[in-house]
Design an enzyme around this catalytic site. Structure first.
Site, PDB file in Angstrom:
ATOM      1  N   SER A 247      -9.173-104.482  55.503  1.00  0.00           N
ATOM      2  CA  SER A 247      -8.723-103.161  55.087  1.00  0.00           C
ATOM      3  C   SER A 247      -7.250-103.224  54.726  1.00  0.00           C
ATOM      4  O   SER A 247      -6.579-104.238  54.946  1.00  0.00           O
ATOM      5  CB  SER A 247      -8.930-102.145  56.211  1.00  0.00           C
ATOM      6  OG  SER A 247      -7.907-102.311  57.174  1.00  0.00           O
ATOM      7  N   LYS A 248      -6.789-102.119  54.190  1.00  0.00           N
ATOM      8  CA  LYS A 248      -5.389-102.030  53.789  1.00  0.00           C
ATOM      9  C   LYS A 248      -4.485-102.316  54.987  1.00  0.00           C
ATOM     10  O   LYS A 248      -3.404-102.878  54.854  1.00  0.00           O
ATOM     11  CB  LYS A 248      -5.155-100.619  53.248  1.00  0.00           C
ATOM     12  CG  LYS A 248      -3.913-100.460  52.436  1.00  0.00           C
ATOM     13  CD  LYS A 248      -3.874 -99.066  51.835  1.00  0.00           C
ATOM     14  CE  LYS A 248      -2.570 -98.840  51.101  1.00  0.00           C
ATOM     15  NZ  LYS A 248      -2.494 -97.493  50.540  1.00  0.00           N
ATOM     16  N   ARG A 249      -4.965-101.906  56.163  1.00  0.00           N
ATOM     17  CA  ARG A 249      -4.152-102.123  57.368  1.00  0.00           C
ATOM     18  C   ARG A 249      -3.954-103.597  57.709  1.00  0.00           C
ATOM     19  O   ARG A 249      -3.005-103.960  58.376  1.00  0.00           O
ATOM     20  CB  ARG A 249      -4.766-101.381  58.570  1.00  0.00           C
ATOM     21  CG  ARG A 249      -4.055-100.059  58.850  1.00  0.00           C
ATOM     22  CD  ARG A 249      -4.857 -99.216  59.797  1.00  0.00           C
ATOM     23  NE  ARG A 249      -6.041 -98.724  59.117  1.00  0.00           N
ATOM     24  CZ  ARG A 249      -7.249 -98.636  59.650  1.00  0.00           C
ATOM     25  NH1 ARG A 249      -7.451 -99.009  60.887  1.00  0.00           N
ATOM     26  NH2 ARG A 249      -8.261 -98.162  58.950  1.00  0.00           N
ATOM     27  N   ASP A 250      -4.880-104.448  57.260  1.00  0.00           N
ATOM     28  CA  ASP A 250      -4.706-105.899  57.480  1.00  0.00           C
ATOM     29  C   ASP A 250      -3.733-106.483  56.468  1.00  0.00           C
ATOM     30  O   ASP A 250      -3.581-107.703  56.391  1.00  0.00           O
ATOM     31  CB  ASP A 250      -6.034-106.654  57.263  1.00  0.00           C
ATOM     32  CG  ASP A 250      -7.122-106.180  58.187  1.00  0.00           C
ATOM     33  OD1 ASP A 250      -6.866-106.170  59.392  1.00  0.00           O
ATOM     34  OD2 ASP A 250      -8.218-105.825  57.706  1.00  0.00           O
ATOM     35  N   GLY A 251      -3.147-105.624  55.659  1.00  0.00           N
ATOM     36  CA  GLY A 251      -2.219-106.137  54.650  1.00  0.00           C
ATOM     37  C   GLY A 251      -2.939-106.490  53.360  1.00  0.00           C
ATOM     38  O   GLY A 251      -2.370-107.139  52.494  1.00  0.00           O
TER      39      GLY A 251
END
Ligand code: GLU
Length: 476
Positions: A247-251
């Site tokens: 996801s976006k949160r994983d960069g």
């Protein structure tokens, strides 16, 4: 065999990262391999979830990678328009057919009533099935006012998924789902079936979140007497830890950010294709043409693929090393540090050839090359961070650098001569290369890393190299 026609059917609900683009790439590769067609269809029937600018963003990402489509929202084709919000009449006509056949009915319940049914099912430890609550006398369907539901004919299904193999589900997986919402827009569940049929799609490639609903879709295909396309559901792309979806949160960035940072399109395509696919050999590097030839749905792996950015860096670095000088120069152009502007193209070219080996993406060019253009301030940490070197003490550093200064003053600063003298210094000082060359490298660049020493000194030039050595000696 029907002609191969695939589609990418994103919902314009915001950011689309590099893992999401894999679905598009697989569909594109399959179409190209079979001289087929690839279509971009925008699934914008959920008006509440739309994010402005998403469609433009999706189009830009596809174009940046060269994933050209034969038809799409900005490219007319025979079975357009390619935005679902512009096809409402079509869905409505199919809905009317289903109503006429007695295979769809108006849903008379309020949200509170539905919640009651759900609660009752949960307290009886039963799965909630809408079809257990079919109204005996449904009201007449009013388009744009009441939701329209499919009247399912529950049964067990076995079907072949092109990636996952044989799948099956019991009749409890089939229920009366909504075809048209009260706002007059179709659900994904309905619209994609109509569109894939109308657009003559031969293969659906989509995420595994749709497997659970596939029995519903198969039931609807039967009601419409439509032969379903082949279905392929690749496992998700996982974050680096390998235990949840990327996801976006994983960069996870979008394709455009990678391109802005100077990643090469063929490297990105190679990397994205390798997320969960290989051709059964150990080959890792593929040109786009090779990928088109080698790709097949059957070789998509059944387990999730881990997104490992280090592998992307490695791959991109390999592509950069394989660039010829002309391409390299062109690609590097936007990434030079400001100070490079004052130098001749020939000097920049010599720098570029040296740093090419180390560049993993072009945005690193500034950091890797600045010392060729400006005298960086003395950085005492560079010595302090090298434990073995630091342990020698500054008196010893001074002595070694003084020796170096004397020796290099006699050099013509050609690589050959510099190499000879640097080796002579190793011998006379009795220090290992790891110590002495690190010290000289630090003094002459003030950078944590640089291309090979003699080559770097040659480009920096005699006057400047000696001045830098002198400055470091004076500071010790
Ligand atoms: N609109 C769906 C999504 O964005 C696409 C699923 C499909 O490809 O059919 O997830």
């Amino acid at each position: 065999m029907r002609p191969v026609r695939t589609r990418f059917a994103p919902s314009p609900t915001g950011f689309i990262h590099v893992g999401n683009i894999r679905t598009a790439l697989f569909a594109w590769l399959l179409a190209r391999k079979n001289d087929g067609q690839f279509i971009l269809r925008i699934e914008d029937t959920d008006q509440n979830r739309q994010v402005d600018g998403s469609i433009e963003h999706i189009i830009k990402c596809l174009k940046a990678l060269g994933l050209n489509y034969n038809a799409g929202p900005d490219q007319p084709g025979p079975d357009g328009p390619y935005r679902q919000s512009e096809r409402l009449e079509l869905y409505r006509s199919y809905a009317d057919q289903l109503v006429a056949k007695g295979r769809a009915y108006a849903d008379p319940y309020s949200k509170a009533e539905l919640d009651e049914f759900r609660k009752a099912a949960a307290s009886n430890h039963q799965p909630f099935l809408f079809r257990n609550h079919r109204p005996a006398n449904p009201p007449v369907w009013e388009y744009g006012v009441t939701p329209l539901r499919f009247k399912s004919e529950p049964k067990a299904y076995h079907w072949q998924d092109q990636v996952m193999g044989q799948l099956s589900a019991g009749e409890e997986a089939v229920d009366d789902f909504i075809l048209i919402k009260s706002d007059g827009y179709p659900t994904y569940n309905f619209a994609h079936i109509i569109d894939d049929f109308e657009m003559k799609i031969s293969h659906i490639i989509r995420g595994q979140e749709f497997i659970a609903s596939t029995p519903n879709y198969l039931n609807l295909y039967e009601a419409l007497a439509i032969e379903p396309p082949l279905i392929a559901t690749p496992p998700p792309v996982l974050g680096a830890s390998g235990n949840k979806k990327l996801s976006k949160r994983d960069g996870a960035k979008d394709v455009l950010s990678y391109i802005e940072e100077g990643y090469l399109e063929p490297a990105l395509i190679n990397f994205i294709a390798s997320l969960g696919w290989n051709d059964g050999t150990t080959q890792e590097l593929y040109s786009v043409d090779q990928l088109i030839k080698a790709f097949s749905l059957e070789r998509i792996l059944k387990s999730g693929a881990r997104f490992d950015e280090r592998r992307l860096l490695w791959m991109n670095g390999t592509y950069i090393r394989n660039l010829n000088l002309e391409e390299l120069t062109k690609r590097a152009e936007p990434f030079w540090p400001e100070e490079a502007g004052a130098y001749e193209p020939d000097y920049r070219r010599r720098v570029l050839v040296l740093v090419q080996e180390r560049l993993k993406y072009f945005a690193e060019l500034g950091e890797l090359s600045r010392f060729f253009f400006v005298d960086l301030p003395l950085d005492p940490n560079l010595i302090a961070n090298n434990a073995k070197l630091a342990a020698l003490g500054s008196a010893m550093h001074k002595q070694l650098l003084t020796q170096t200064y004397t020796e290099l003053s006699k050099s013509d600063f050609s690589v050959d001569d510099l190499t000879r003298r640097l080796n002579a210094l190793l011998e006379s000082s009795g220090q290992p290369a790891g110590i002495l060359f690190s010290l000289i490298r630090i003094a002459s660049t003030q950078a944590p890393a640089s291309p090979p020493l003699a080559e770097s000194l040659e480009v920096i030039g005699k006057e400047r190299s000696l001045a830098r050595l002198k400055q470091q000696i004076d500071a010790l």
